[in-house]
Design an enzyme around this catalytic site. Structure first.
Site, PDB file in Angstrom:
ATOM      1  N   GLU A   9       0.824  -1.218   0.000  1.00 28.65           N
ATOM      2  CA  GLU A   9       0.000   0.000   0.000  1.00 28.65           C
ATOM      3  C   GLU A   9       0.849   1.256   0.000  1.00 28.65           C
ATOM      4  O   GLU A   9       0.629   2.187  -0.764  1.00 28.65           O
ATOM      5  CB  GLU A   9      -0.913   0.015   1.237  1.00 28.65           C
ATOM      6  CG  GLU A   9      -2.059  -0.957   1.191  1.00 28.65           C
ATOM      7  CD  GLU A   9      -2.927  -0.826   2.430  1.00 28.65           C
ATOM      8  OE1 GLU A   9      -3.194   0.311   2.849  1.00 28.65           O
ATOM      9  OE2 GLU A   9      -3.342  -1.864   2.980  1.00 28.65           O
ATOM     10  N   ASP A  93      -2.107  -4.276   3.667  1.00 25.80           N
ATOM     11  CA  ASP A  93      -2.231  -4.456   5.118  1.00 25.80           C
ATOM     12  C   ASP A  93      -3.122  -5.641   5.488  1.00 25.80           C
ATOM     13  O   ASP A  93      -4.054  -5.990   4.749  1.00 25.80           O
ATOM     14  CB  ASP A  93      -2.783  -3.177   5.755  1.00 25.80           C
ATOM     15  CG  ASP A  93      -1.725  -2.093   5.873  1.00 25.80           C
ATOM     16  OD1 ASP A  93      -0.541  -2.411   5.644  1.00 25.80           O
ATOM     17  OD2 ASP A  93      -2.068  -0.949   6.193  1.00 25.80           O
ATOM     18  N   TYR A 298       1.996  -3.920  13.707  1.00 24.08           N
ATOM     19  CA  TYR A 298       0.769  -3.392  13.109  1.00 24.08           C
ATOM     20  C   TYR A 298      -0.042  -2.608  14.138  1.00 24.08           C
ATOM     21  O   TYR A 298      -0.277  -3.083  15.254  1.00 24.08           O
ATOM     22  CB  TYR A 298      -0.063  -4.538  12.544  1.00 24.08           C
ATOM     23  CG  TYR A 298      -1.160  -4.103  11.621  1.00 24.08           C
ATOM     24  CD1 TYR A 298      -0.897  -3.269  10.545  1.00 24.08           C
ATOM     25  CD2 TYR A 298      -2.470  -4.532  11.821  1.00 24.08           C
ATOM     26  CE1 TYR A 298      -1.905  -2.881   9.681  1.00 24.08           C
ATOM     27  CE2 TYR A 298      -3.477  -4.151  10.958  1.00 24.08           C
ATOM     28  CZ  TYR A 298      -3.191  -3.323   9.899  1.00 24.08           C
ATOM     29  OH  TYR A 298      -4.199  -2.936   9.050  1.00 24.08           O
TER      30      TYR A 298
END
Length: 697
Positions: A9, A93, A298
């Site tokens: 991304e 993600d 994350y």
């Protein structure tokens, strides 16, 4: 040419991933989503609910710059033509948004089914190599869940906003599936504050040797649950005048205090707001940058536990800092709705004390690292003394006092952090001794050095801060942790709320428009109600788990919304604005003279023609006692049974709800067929099986 192509991304990941994977890999970025629903029409076909996506025009960036999504897609198409599908890795993600981005890439770039999907929660060598060595296929359930969220948001914004503006008599108002309930929370709190009436109540305090003090226990002899406040000032003054006391009991114990859990998305936003004065939106952007650069794991997670693999690194750091670890790995309980898909937010390299490209990134990294380390350290210990005193007033009434004091005897985890930064607390966590009570014996007589009448007032609830609003959104089930920052940023950017001008704590204050929006929507639309919003979020989770189907959920929500729209009374001689609809099977509404037709269901009301987003329809004037509605055919209601609303069979018998006793059962259509549900939903969630058009009671 490199053998493999990986699409991520964010371009911020490219440098770190190239270092990890080496020269055999080409890393490219999609810059987030490459497609979205059209900005000029609904973009959802009715009744199939199939979204129509397009590549957006130039995307504006902060600071006025812009970039072309179409040029990014062109570049990616050129790249993928150079690689067989088996050598292409989609590494967006590991959440619903990331899964949807990968699906859009597969569809737009015409990738084959053997394209590999990989996910890693942190940009580290171990995590990345494990991912590429264990690819999977695309999870379509996650894609459907993201698509449902996007489409539900579009339906509310596109269909309700024009009606909201028209009914409120103010142009440009915006309704949102999660934005409006968030606004409701702020307005509800403000009205609590406005309607608050303080209660003055009294107590008494006595001091001994001017060093420690005890306070009068009004309960249970003078107050109780029904009357929690003592209101007799004269008697409280008598209590404060007491001088001689007897020690009723004295206890000395040790009290352990455990550290708070490592950060999850919600607590990180709250702590950054309290400790660093960062807005949730800023916090998430900083965390994204830290994650993309490989500094933290994350940052969209609701799991409050570090990974077991991290424990050796944590022990090494604790030893290097001279800190005592807890005997075993601490495990923290997640919230009931938590998915726990990824570990808590922690450093990826525990030995790195400072990381980030800016002061703000470094400050957030430090907050994350110290909190994560502290979570596995030994408890802090306090020596605690508690004493109960008894005495008599001058008119012979027995009164009891209590004092509690504590002294910190071992810092433990508090050597790193002093408390839970997620909570805005006035308590001084560093105070070594609080109320230093001496060693006392039961039966011992004490003489007070002075007494004081305490006059107190109940406090009005405070306005929300960004930190406490995040907590309220979580408690109410509005949105999910990854969306809180966007929700709050949205209501600020539209001018519906602002910060209180006189306060340094950034209390959130609703603007006049907020009241207009809330008062117009509440009672007319279910999506603004907190319970219903929570139900929709749970429904989206069930789509992600493969338990519900996208189309069934969309149809149910759309039918409910259309029914509500049709019942909204609009100003005379006006109809709701109707934007264009892409791929719609229904005609645009037209203005025609309305006939007066008696309702065939209740026989009391009359059918009135309403202007809906997807064409005119007819509903009963006796609503909510009669919820009959019919589609329009050539300016007249189609009264045939098959034409009736699919959420309500107009030939079905009226049956009182056996659960709540106030609502009536409605025949509805779900993914497994017809069933009966209470018309007061979501207040009553009773459902009953259908048998040949009759509820199976």
């Amino acid at each position: 040419m490199p053998e493999n192509l990986m699409i991520v991304e964010s371009p911020a990941k490219i440098k770190k991933l190239s270092e990890i994977l080496g020269p055999d890999w080409k890393i490219a970025a999609s810059f987030g989503h490459i497609r979205d629903l059209s900005p000029t029409d609904l973009g959802i076909a009715i009744p199939s609910f199939k979204p129509t996506y397009e590549i957006p025009a130039d995307v504006k960036l902060p600071g006025g710059k812009s970039f072309s999504k179409k040029s990014i897609v062109t570049t990616l198409k050129s790249l993928v033509r150079q690689y067989p599908a088996a050598n292409i890795y989609l590494a967006t993600d590991p959440d619903r948004e990331g899964e949807a981005i990968s699906w859009h890439l597969m569809d737009e770039l015409k990738l084959q089914s053997n394209t590999k999907r990989v996910t890693f929660g942190e940009v580290t060598e171990a995590a990345v190599l494990n991912a590429v060595n264990n690819p999977r296929t695309l999870n379509v359930h996650l894609v459907y869940a993201q698509e449902a969220r996007r489409c539900l948001d579009r339906l509310v914004g596109w269909l309700v906003s024009p009606i909201l503006s028209q009914k409120a008599g103010k142009k440009g108002l915006s309704a949102g599936r999660v934005q409006s309930p968030a606004l409701l929370l702020v307005v509800m709190r403000e009205r609590e504050i406005t309607n608050f009436k303080p209660t003055t109540h009294y107590s008494a305090q006595c001091s001994f040797d001017n060093k420690w003090s005890a306070e009068w226990l009004t309960a249970p002899n003078y107050t109780n649950n029904e009357n929690p406040y003592f209101l007799d000032k004269t008697f409280a003054a008598k209590v404060s005048a007491v001088k001689q006391f007897k020690v009723k009991s004295f206890k000395q114990t040790e009290e352990k205090r455990s550290p708070p859990a490592p950060f999850i998305t919600v607590s990180l936003q709250q702590a950054a707001s309290v400790a660093l004065n960062f807005s949730p939106d800023v916090t998430m952007k900083l965390a994204q940058a830290l994650k993309d650069a490989g500094h933290i794991t994350y940052h969209r997670t609701d799991n409050p536990n570090v990974s077991a693999e991290s424990m050796p690194d944590i022990r090494a750091q604790a030893a290097a800092l001279g800190l005592e670890m807890h005997s075993t790995q601490r495990l923290f309980k997640a919230k009931g709705s938590a998915q726990e898909g990824h570990p808590a937010i922690t450093p990826t390299h525990w030995e790195v004390e400072s990381a980030g490209d800016t002061d703000e990134q470094r400050a957030l990294y430090k907050l994350i690292r110290l909190r994560a380390l502290a979570s596995q350290l030994a408890d802090a210990n306090y020596s605690v003394r508690t004493v109960h005193l008894s005495a008599n007033t001058d008119d012979g009434k027995l009164v009891e006092f209590q004092a509690k004091g504590r002294t910190l005897i071992y810092d433990g985890w508090m050597k790193l952090i002093t408390g839970d930064q997620s909570v805005d607390s006035d308590e001084d966590e560093n105070t070594a001794a609080i109320n230093p009570i001496p060693d006392l014996q039961p039966g011992q007589t004490l003489i007070a050095s002075n007494g004081k009448l305490l006059e107190k007032q109940t406090r009005r609830p405070p306005r929300y801060t960004e930190a406490t609003l995040v907590g309220a959104l979580e408690s109410a089930g509005i949105g999910r942790p990854a969306t809180y920052a966007a929700i709050i940023s949205n209501i600020f950017s539209k001018g519906y709320v602002d910060f209180e001008k006189k306060s340094k704590k950034k209390f959130i204050e609703p603007m006049p428009t907020a009241y207009t929006i809330v008062d117009t929507l509440v009672g007319a639309f279910g999506f603004v109600e907190l319970d219903y919003t929570n139900y929709i979020e749970t429904t989206l989770d069930e789509i992600a788990q493969g338990k519900l189907h996208f189309k069934d959920v969309m149809k149910y929500f759309y039918d409910e919304l259309q029914s509500e729209i049709g019942r909204v009374p609009l100003p005379e001689q006006q109809s709701a604005p109707t934007p264009a609809i892409s791929n719609s099977d229904t005609a645009a509404p037209t203005k025609e003279p309305e006939a007066s037709i008696a309702c065939p269901t209740c026989g009391i009301g009359t059918l009135h023609k309403r202007s809906g987003k997807f064409g005119p329809f007819w509903s009963c004037s006796a609503y909510p006692n009669c919820e009959t509605s019919f589609p329009d055919v050539n300016g007249k209601p189609n009264l045939t049974p098959k034409a009736a609303s699919q959420t309500q069979d107009n030939n079905a018998p009226k049956v009182k709800c056996p659960a709540c006793g106030t609502g009536s059962l409605q025949l509805k259509t779900g993914k497994t067929g017809k069933f009966w549900g209470c018309n007061t939903y979501p207040k009553c969630k009773k459902t009953i099986s259908d048998k040949n058009g009759t509820p199976l009671l």
